[in-house]
Design a protein around this motif. Structure first.
Motif, PDB file in Angstrom:
ATOM      1  N   GLU A 255       0.837  -1.205   0.000  1.00 19.53           N
ATOM      2  CA  GLU A 255       0.000   0.000   0.000  1.00 19.53           C
ATOM      3  C   GLU A 255       0.875   1.260   0.000  1.00 19.53           C
ATOM      4  O   GLU A 255       0.633   2.214  -0.751  1.00 19.53           O
ATOM      5  N   ARG A 257       3.933   1.516  -0.978  1.00 17.95           N
ATOM      6  CA  ARG A 257       4.681   1.613  -2.231  1.00 17.95           C
ATOM      7  C   ARG A 257       3.801   2.161  -3.354  1.00 17.95           C
ATOM      8  O   ARG A 257       4.262   2.957  -4.182  1.00 17.95           O
ATOM      9  N   LEU A 258       2.548   1.720  -3.384  1.00 17.67           N
ATOM     10  CA  LEU A 258       1.621   2.224  -4.402  1.00 17.67           C
ATOM     11  C   LEU A 258       1.350   3.713  -4.186  1.00 17.67           C
ATOM     12  O   LEU A 258       1.278   4.497  -5.133  1.00 17.67           O
ATOM     13  N   GLN A 259       1.217   4.103  -2.926  1.00 15.97           N
ATOM     14  CA  GLN A 259       1.002   5.522  -2.612  1.00 15.97           C
ATOM     15  C   GLN A 259       2.193   6.360  -3.075  1.00 15.97           C
ATOM     16  O   GLN A 259       2.041   7.407  -3.699  1.00 15.97           O
ATOM     17  N   LEU A 261       4.333   5.662  -5.407  1.00 15.22           N
ATOM     18  CA  LEU A 261       4.339   5.705  -6.871  1.00 15.22           C
ATOM     19  C   LEU A 261       3.270   6.685  -7.371  1.00 15.22           C
ATOM     20  O   LEU A 261       3.505   7.466  -8.297  1.00 15.22           O
ATOM     21  N   ARG A 262       2.091   6.640  -6.738  1.00 19.22           N
ATOM     22  CA  ARG A 262       1.004   7.543  -7.136  1.00 19.22           C
ATOM     23  C   ARG A 262       1.409   9.006  -6.958  1.00 19.22           C
ATOM     24  O   ARG A 262       1.059   9.864  -7.773  1.00 19.22           O
TER      25      ARG A 262
END
Lengths: 284, 284
Positions: A255, A257-259, A261-262
């Protein structure tokens, strides 16, 4: 090993029976499954030689078997360990295919404590499909796969050695790990991918429902990312319950890591992430 | 269509050339690529009949071509649109294979405004691989794939109709979408899976590095989830820059869904999520 009882004749149990026969095992294989349909299919496919159709009959069959393979979800494995520990004898071996190993190894140490009684060898084949059932069992399911053991006893008995040799004979690469390391690694390579696939599939169901365009456009990337969305809750509930902390940690890390990247879709940090990902995928 | 210029002779451009030849296209295909190596491979494979090796020569070749296919990343497509719009004539068609369509369609409306000049037909084939290059181009890459168009003009010219027919002839299912709907749907079925795969691969690289156990144990689930981790930043930078808001929205939605699932690993809500995911995967 001259006689084997397989408890749970679904995809994993029936494939093990078929693989053993294909590898030349000539002993008797008895099967038990709560589902009469699964049991019948496994019998008709030749994965098992004979069936027992009640828990009591399965327990009796276990008394007569050199090896008992528990190929059911984790909580059912724990139940069967409790049933079998008091009724089996030294020289008999119980092993399993459960997806998590810490709780099973703990119970094994308590209920199967060494040389004076039957032995328990926790195991886990790294093979499967997104759906289950004896109907899709295959003799070749384990070809080239890793079959992990998380032994609780320092030395192997003759039965354990025989079982390990049969697992090699059916085409697997046998590998030993500590139970906690097994559950930690599996949280990343298996349980996290499952939960991502479930979350993405559920999200797409809520967002798009029957939208035909989504399905028309979706290609290999979507198919791969959602394939495990077909997996049954019945099996994964036990995984989530018995490996909660490692799985929650891997989910939280993804989660974050996705944040990250976002928040960097338009910065050079995106390149860094692609380079790290590329590096992971390079042959070592 | 008697003559085609392919700008960008990597996987997508070279595969289009090979597919057209295999489908019976007998006109002349000229190729241009910034990479001399890509250009050479495409030429040797027969994907293109002749090469031009400078931007100036490519622009001259465009003047002599019925159709120009821009098979390069999105920003390079936008650059070529600016170069070509003033030098081409009515009756000529420019089309592309770019991964996002809103910005390209906007520029097309501005630079290719209708009947008095050359036309632009924005396109996007739903096919590809995690790595690129003419060396892995295939005549069959588009068999069964969807080729999306997001037309900016109400009526098709003869060249547009011919190009659409050739895209059907090479085996694709042609489909029209509004540019904004294309980018919205693609954010979910393509861009989100890419970013999940990149994030997971980068996270695993940081967490496990060269750990041989992770790679020994990882099976199909891990391979599928990280396959797109090999994808090049060079292409995906343009996608992230030209579809930022839809992609950020889909990423945020997935982050929230993963968090929800993480907080319910031991509650009945996990079953609900598995049921929604199962439903998404059912045949419609």
């Amino acid at each position: 090993m001259n006689s084997l009882l397989i408890v749970g004749t679904g995809l994993i149990g029936a494939s093990t029976g078929l693989a053993l026969k294909a590898a030349g095992f000539s002993g008797r294989i008895t099967g038990f499954d709560l589902s009469a349909a699964e049991l019948l299919i496994a019998h008709e496919s030749g994965a098992i030689d004979e069936v027992v159709s009640t828990r009591e009959a399965a327990t009796e069959a276990a008394r007569r078997s050199d090896v008992v393979l528990l190929a059911v979800p984790v909580f059912a494995i724990l139940d069967w360990m409790t049933i079998l520990a008091p009724v089996l004898k030294p020289g008999q071996l119980v092993t399993d295919t459960g997806s998590t190993k810490v709780q099973i190894a703990d119970v094994a140490r308590r209920l199967f404590p060494g040389v004076a009684g039957p032995r328990f060898l926790p195991g886990h084949p790294m093979a499967g499909k997104e759906s289950g059932g004896a109907a899709i069992a295959e003799a070749g399911l384990y070809q080239g796969a890793v079959w992990i053991f998380t032994p609780v006893d320092a030395e192997s008995t003759a039965e354990e050695t025989a079982w390990r040799e049969w697992m090699s004979a059916i085409g697997t690469k046998v590998m030993d790990l500590e139970p906690a390391r097994h559950d930690q690694l599996l949280a990343w390579v298996s349980h996290l991918p499952q939960m991502v696939s479930t979350a993405l599939s559920a999200l797409l169901e809520d967002t798009f429902g029957d939208d035909p365009d989504l399905r028309a456009i979706g290609g290999r990337a979507l198919r791969e990312m959602t394939r495990l969305g077909s997996s049954p809750y019945s099996m994964w509930r036990d995984v989530a319950m018995t490996n909660t902390a490692p799985l929650a940690n891997s989910l939280l890390a993804l989660e974050q890591r996705l944040q990250h990247l976002r928040e960097h879709l338009r910065t050079p940090e995106l390149r860094e992430e692609f380079q790290r990902a590329n590096k992971f995928r390079e042959p070592r």
